[in-house]
Design an enzyme around this catalytic site. Structure first.
Site, PDB file in Angstrom:
ATOM      1  N   PRO A  17       0.800  -1.233   0.000  1.00 45.86           N
ATOM      2  CA  PRO A  17       0.000   0.000   0.000  1.00 45.86           C
ATOM      3  C   PRO A  17       0.828   1.276   0.000  1.00 45.86           C
ATOM      4  O   PRO A  17       0.430   2.281  -0.587  1.00 45.86           O
ATOM      5  CB  PRO A  17      -0.827  -0.127   1.286  1.00 45.86           C
ATOM      6  CG  PRO A  17      -0.946  -1.592   1.513  1.00 45.86           C
ATOM      7  CD  PRO A  17       0.347  -2.172   1.042  1.00 45.86           C
ATOM      8  N   GLY A  60     -19.472  10.868 -30.843  1.00 50.24           N
ATOM      9  CA  GLY A  60     -20.302  10.735 -29.655  1.00 50.24           C
ATOM     10  C   GLY A  60     -20.612   9.297 -29.309  1.00 50.24           C
ATOM     11  O   GLY A  60     -20.782   8.954 -28.135  1.00 50.24           O
ATOM     12  N   THR A 101      -3.086  -9.343  -9.123  1.00 48.06           N
ATOM     13  CA  THR A 101      -3.952  -9.864 -10.177  1.00 48.06           C
ATOM     14  C   THR A 101      -4.134 -11.353  -9.924  1.00 48.06           C
ATOM     15  O   THR A 101      -3.168 -12.066  -9.654  1.00 48.06           O
ATOM     16  CB  THR A 101      -3.330  -9.630 -11.561  1.00 48.06           C
ATOM     17  OG1 THR A 101      -3.144  -8.229 -11.762  1.00 48.06           O
ATOM     18  CG2 THR A 101      -4.225 -10.170 -12.662  1.00 48.06           C
ATOM     19  N   TRP A 103      -2.428  -4.964  -4.975  1.00 45.70           N
ATOM     20  CA  TRP A 103      -2.520  -5.083  -6.439  1.00 45.70           C
ATOM     21  C   TRP A 103      -2.153  -6.475  -6.939  1.00 45.70           C
ATOM     22  O   TRP A 103      -1.372  -6.622  -7.869  1.00 45.70           O
ATOM     23  CB  TRP A 103      -1.673  -4.021  -7.143  1.00 45.70           C
ATOM     24  CG  TRP A 103      -1.988  -2.618  -6.748  1.00 45.70           C
ATOM     25  CD1 TRP A 103      -1.167  -1.734  -6.118  1.00 45.70           C
ATOM     26  CD2 TRP A 103      -3.239  -1.943  -6.947  1.00 45.70           C
ATOM     27  NE1 TRP A 103      -1.811  -0.543  -5.912  1.00 45.70           N
ATOM     28  CE2 TRP A 103      -3.087  -0.641  -6.416  1.00 45.70           C
ATOM     29  CE3 TRP A 103      -4.454  -2.282  -7.528  1.00 45.70           C
ATOM     30  CZ2 TRP A 103      -4.116   0.314  -6.440  1.00 45.70           C
ATOM     31  CZ3 TRP A 103      -5.475  -1.353  -7.561  1.00 45.70           C
ATOM     32  CH2 TRP A 103      -5.301  -0.080  -7.020  1.00 45.70           C
ATOM     33  N   ARG A 161       6.950  -7.668 -18.552  1.00 45.86           N
ATOM     34  CA  ARG A 161       6.983  -6.467 -19.381  1.00 45.86           C
ATOM     35  C   ARG A 161       6.767  -6.789 -20.856  1.00 45.86           C
ATOM     36  O   ARG A 161       6.116  -6.034 -21.580  1.00 45.86           O
ATOM     37  CB  ARG A 161       8.301  -5.725 -19.165  1.00 45.86           C
ATOM     38  CG  ARG A 161       8.303  -4.962 -17.853  1.00 45.86           C
ATOM     39  CD  ARG A 161       9.585  -4.239 -17.559  1.00 45.86           C
ATOM     40  NE  ARG A 161       9.459  -3.552 -16.283  1.00 45.86           N
ATOM     41  CZ  ARG A 161      10.425  -3.391 -15.401  1.00 45.86           C
ATOM     42  NH1 ARG A 161      11.639  -3.879 -15.652  1.00 45.86           N
ATOM     43  NH2 ARG A 161      10.216  -2.756 -14.269  1.00 45.86           N
ATOM     44  N   GLU A 188       3.415  -3.401 -14.486  1.00 47.35           N
ATOM     45  CA  GLU A 188       4.807  -3.810 -14.655  1.00 47.35           C
ATOM     46  C   GLU A 188       5.770  -2.633 -14.787  1.00 47.35           C
ATOM     47  O   GLU A 188       6.806  -2.732 -15.443  1.00 47.35           O
ATOM     48  CB  GLU A 188       4.980  -4.749 -15.885  1.00 47.35           C
ATOM     49  CG  GLU A 188       3.990  -5.869 -15.973  1.00 47.35           C
ATOM     50  CD  GLU A 188       4.073  -6.833 -14.818  1.00 47.35           C
ATOM     51  OE1 GLU A 188       4.858  -6.611 -13.886  1.00 47.35           O
ATOM     52  OE2 GLU A 188       3.314  -7.818 -14.827  1.00 47.35           O
ATOM     53  N   ALA A 209       5.787   4.452 -17.177  1.00 48.42           N
ATOM     54  CA  ALA A 209       6.662   4.954 -18.243  1.00 48.42           C
ATOM     55  C   ALA A 209       7.936   5.546 -17.657  1.00 48.42           C
ATOM     56  O   ALA A 209       9.031   5.382 -18.224  1.00 48.42           O
ATOM     57  CB  ALA A 209       5.918   6.011 -19.068  1.00 48.42           C
ATOM     58  N   GLU A 210       7.805   6.207 -16.518  1.00 48.53           N
ATOM     59  CA  GLU A 210       8.981   6.825 -15.899  1.00 48.53           C
ATOM     60  C   GLU A 210       9.992   5.766 -15.452  1.00 48.53           C
ATOM     61  O   GLU A 210      11.210   5.935 -15.611  1.00 48.53           O
ATOM     62  CB  GLU A 210       8.543   7.692 -14.714  1.00 48.53           C
ATOM     63  CG  GLU A 210       7.782   8.963 -15.102  1.00 48.53           C
ATOM     64  CD  GLU A 210       6.370   8.696 -15.583  1.00 48.53           C
ATOM     65  OE1 GLU A 210       5.830   9.537 -16.331  1.00 48.53           O
ATOM     66  OE2 GLU A 210       5.795   7.640 -15.234  1.00 48.53           O
TER      67      GLU A 210
END
Length: 404
Positions: free
Chosen positions: A132, A359, A162, A160, A262, A382, A385-386
């Site tokens: 957490p 729409g 999965t 988290w 990844r 995974e 971007a940073e």
């Protein structure tokens, strides 16, 4: 060109596997995915179909009952499955990360015990690093294991997961600090981490003494698949369930698995982007404005051209990263680049398809609405971007070290 993202140099076996998966996706996943996603319903019938196809054993060696296929084959299958519904690809991803870690780092007893049942789909895997109070800063893990005779006692909270509820085997990374002084553990946190193989009952609540899986986390997208917390309170694990049988190697084992993850996330990005392009180009030929299909407007053609080019580029980088890993070479640079590019391009292609729909893209009746909510998860899963840029930058400086 009949279809984007073709892969050169595949064997007849690989082509047959991909055709089988593609047909399954078209017939069994795409027609029901949006309805299941809107209900946040676990796709049990789809998972049973994947089990029947043998996909849970795709990368597990033949000696353990698997198909013994390459990471490339797996990544291309994930691409096809994500094209149908990204959540389904998530169900098999964590399973294969754990299977890969067992194959690469497990003791012989651990391989013999788990891999045959994982290949059959009777054991489903999940893995757990995040907590957490931390995300990508794995060195800040606070969950801890303390030795007590022939067992370890685990305490802490993980986040988290999965497949947290549906899995029956979780690879959990915690601090052990065994054999290290407090100063050494503080100075080299990566060497004080251990991966434990935690067996449990599928479901929610207390799934074994000392281990609780609370209910599913309610998410913006990526529904159907269960994402959960994991709470350890005096959880006792036998010492022979330390992955590889030796403490202090967990961080490196997990990072090896994450490289596979990844490539998987890159493949998912490719698959979702492909589906978004298919929806966009189809809608553009059906929707008329100013007396002609919008596909005949130059602005829409430019958008379709950009989308298709991004799909092709992301696919090529994903294939390159998978082949590099299969060759036995280090692929953190290629996997980072592929994950970064594919997830960013996926977001952009999905948004362009959303814009083409106008729409109607905002209506839950159209599939693109689901893809628009799913794509952001790939920007985070995974490693953000940073984080990928940090990995890429450091590796580039290693390769292009200035000799002054």
């Amino acid at each position: 060109m009949a279809r984007l993202a073709q892969t050169a140099g595949l064997t007849d076996v690989q082509q047959e596997i991909l055709k089988t998966v593609r047909d399954f996706v078209d017939k069994e996943i795409i027609p029901v995915a949006t309805g299941l996603e809107h209900r946040d319903e676990y796709p049990q019938q789809i998972v049973d179909g994947l089990k029947e196809l043998g996909l849970f054993g795709l990368m597990i060696p033949e000696e353990y009952g698997g198909l013994g296929e390459s990471l490339l084959t797996y990544a291309l299958c994930v691409e096809e499955i994500a094209r149908g519904w990204m959540s389904v690809s998530g169900i098999i991803n964590t399973h294969f990360i754990v299977a890969y870690m067992l194959k690469q780092h497990g003791t012989q007893e651990q391989k013999d015990h788990f891999l045959p049942r994982m290949a059959a789909g009777d054991i489903r895997g999940a893995f757990s690093m995040s907590e957490p109070a931390l995300g990508s800063d794995v060195s800040a893990i606070t969950s801890k294991a303390v030795r007590d005779g022939d067992e370890y006692v685990l305490n802490g909270q993980k986040m988290w997961l999965t497949n947290g509820g549906t899995s029956s085997l979780v690879a959990v990374l915690v601090r052990s600090d065994e054999g290290l002084t407090p100063e050494e553990a503080a100075a080299k946190p990566h060497k004080s981490m251990t991966t434990f193989l935690v067996e449990k009952e599928p479901g929610f609540g207390e799934v074994r003494p000392g281990l609780t899986i609370p209910g599913k986390i309610d998410k913006m997208g990526y529904k159907g698949v269960d994402t959960t917390e994991l709470i350890m309170d005096g959880l006792r694990i036998p010492a022979d369930r330390v992955l590889g049988g030796v403490t202090g190697r967990g961080f490196y084992q997990m990072m090896d698995g994450v490289e596979v993850g990844r490539v998987n996330v890159a493949a998912r990005g490719c698959g979702v982007a492909q589906r978004a392009f298919e929806l966009g180009v189809q809608y553009a030929q059906q929707r008329h404005t100013f007396g002609k299909p919008i596909a005949q407007h130059q602005a829409i053609q430019f958008k379709l051209a950009e989308m298709a080019t991004k799909v092709e580029a992301a696919h090529a980088m994903m294939v390159n990263a998978a082949r590099k890993k299969d060759s036995g070479e280090r692929n953190d640079l290629e996997a980072g680049m592929a994950k970064y590019l594919a997830s960013e391009y996926c977001k952009e292609v999905v948004e362009d398809a959303f814009r083409i729909h106008g729409g109607y893209g905002f209506s839950k009746e159209y599939e693109i609405e689901r893809l628009y909510r799913e794509a952001p998860m790939l920007l985070i899963g995974e490693g953000t971007a940073e984080i990928q840029k940090m990995i890429i930058g450091r590796r580039l400086l290693e390769e292009y070290r200035f000799q002054g």
